[in-house]
Design an enzyme around this catalytic site. Structure first.
Site, PDB file in Angstrom:
ATOM      1  N   SER A 197     -53.346 -70.814 -28.819  1.00 18.63           N
ATOM      2  CA  SER A 197     -54.731 -70.363 -28.666  1.00 18.63           C
ATOM      3  C   SER A 197     -55.754 -71.474 -28.856  1.00 18.63           C
ATOM      4  O   SER A 197     -56.859 -71.397 -28.324  1.00 18.63           O
ATOM      5  CB  SER A 197     -55.018 -69.233 -29.662  1.00 18.63           C
ATOM      6  OG  SER A 197     -54.748 -69.649 -30.991  1.00 18.63           O
ATOM      7  N   GLY A 217     -51.148 -67.103 -29.244  1.00 17.46           N
ATOM      8  CA  GLY A 217     -50.021 -66.522 -29.954  1.00 17.46           C
ATOM      9  C   GLY A 217     -48.707 -67.244 -29.741  1.00 17.46           C
ATOM     10  O   GLY A 217     -47.684 -66.859 -30.320  1.00 17.46           O
ATOM     11  N   ASN A 243     -48.536 -71.564 -35.025  1.00 18.32           N
ATOM     12  CA  ASN A 243     -48.181 -70.153 -35.225  1.00 18.32           C
ATOM     13  C   ASN A 243     -46.850 -70.005 -35.961  1.00 18.32           C
ATOM     14  O   ASN A 243     -46.648 -69.045 -36.709  1.00 18.32           O
ATOM     15  CB  ASN A 243     -48.134 -69.426 -33.874  1.00 18.32           C
ATOM     16  CG  ASN A 243     -49.522 -69.185 -33.309  1.00 18.32           C
ATOM     17  OD1 ASN A 243     -50.436 -68.800 -34.037  1.00 18.32           O
ATOM     18  ND2 ASN A 243     -49.706 -69.426 -32.022  1.00 18.32           N
ATOM     19  N   ASP A 302     -63.078 -65.769 -37.493  1.00 15.69           N
ATOM     20  CA  ASP A 302     -61.743 -65.699 -38.111  1.00 15.69           C
ATOM     21  C   ASP A 302     -61.443 -66.909 -38.993  1.00 15.69           C
ATOM     22  O   ASP A 302     -60.460 -66.931 -39.731  1.00 15.69           O
ATOM     23  CB  ASP A 302     -60.655 -65.535 -37.057  1.00 15.69           C
ATOM     24  CG  ASP A 302     -60.588 -66.697 -36.058  1.00 15.69           C
ATOM     25  OD1 ASP A 302     -61.247 -67.733 -36.290  1.00 15.69           O
ATOM     26  OD2 ASP A 302     -59.875 -66.566 -35.047  1.00 15.69           O
TER      27      ASP A 302
END
Length: 202
Positions: free
Chosen positions: A30, A67, A95, A178
């Site tokens: 991402s 992701g 990730n 976030d």
């Protein structure tokens, strides 16, 4: 005769110009994809823009997928490598770290990606983006995770971006809500970090 000679010279110049255009493939998650932003606002596009401004036109391919893990990146690699690549920027592993996946497996997957890229395009220049994980993963895990990237760079004679999010990570003004993904201004800084490393390769 002179006219024909001029035409031939023009053709050769155009041919050389076409050959001088390098292809940079950004392969990541991402962060590369530019989650929350447009593709034009993500750092790969900004890097391409910087090269063009410096009179070094290049073709940038953004193969980021939100992701994505190192295992996922390995599984979809063949499809991405269908066209020749001059510089391959590997930005994967974050990730894996956030999920606490085994360090050894992440490193093995990233090495397998590098091996496949080199096998397909022997002259490709590999760039590895260094990543870190939050301290809540534990000191042992965070330390071993950070070492993955410089070790891979050394082993494969690749160029290392020490930390992709240098001067961006942890800064509220440069990240989205976030606290993980850079905002527009954050991506500009990331692009500058990346450009400084890739520029000598072209």
């Amino acid at each position: 005769m002179v006219g024909k000679l001029g035409l031939i010279i023009s053709f050769l110049l155009l041919f050389q110009a076409g050959n001088s255009t390098k292809t940079i493939l950004f392969y990541g998650d991402s962060l590369t994809a530019g989650l929350g932003l447009t593709t034009e606002e993500a750092f790969p596009a900004l890097v391409e823009k910087k090269f063009k401004q410096q009179g070094k036109p290049c073709k940038v391919i953004n193969a980021g997928l939100s992701g994505e893990t190192s295992a996922g990146g390995l599984s979809r690699l063949e499809w991405v490598l269908r066209q020749p690549v001059d510089v391959f920027v590997l930005e994967l592993g974050a990730n894996d770290g956030l999920r606490g996946l085994p360090i050894e497996q992440t490193q093995k997957n990233l090495q397998a990606i590098i091996d496949k890229v080199k096998a397909k395009y022997p002259k490709v220049k590999i760039v590895i983006a260094g990543m870190m994980v939050p301290p809540n993963m534990g000191p042992d895990y965070t330390s071993k995770f950070r070492k993955i990237f410089p070790e891979l760079a050394k082993k494969n004679n690749a160029t290392l971006i020490p930390f992709l999010l240098q001067d961006v990570a942890g800064n509220e003004k440069l990240n989205q809500a976030d606290g993980i993904h850079p905002n527009v201004e954050g991506h500009k800084i990331v692009a500058e970090n990346v450009y400084k490393v890739i520029q000598p390769l072209l």
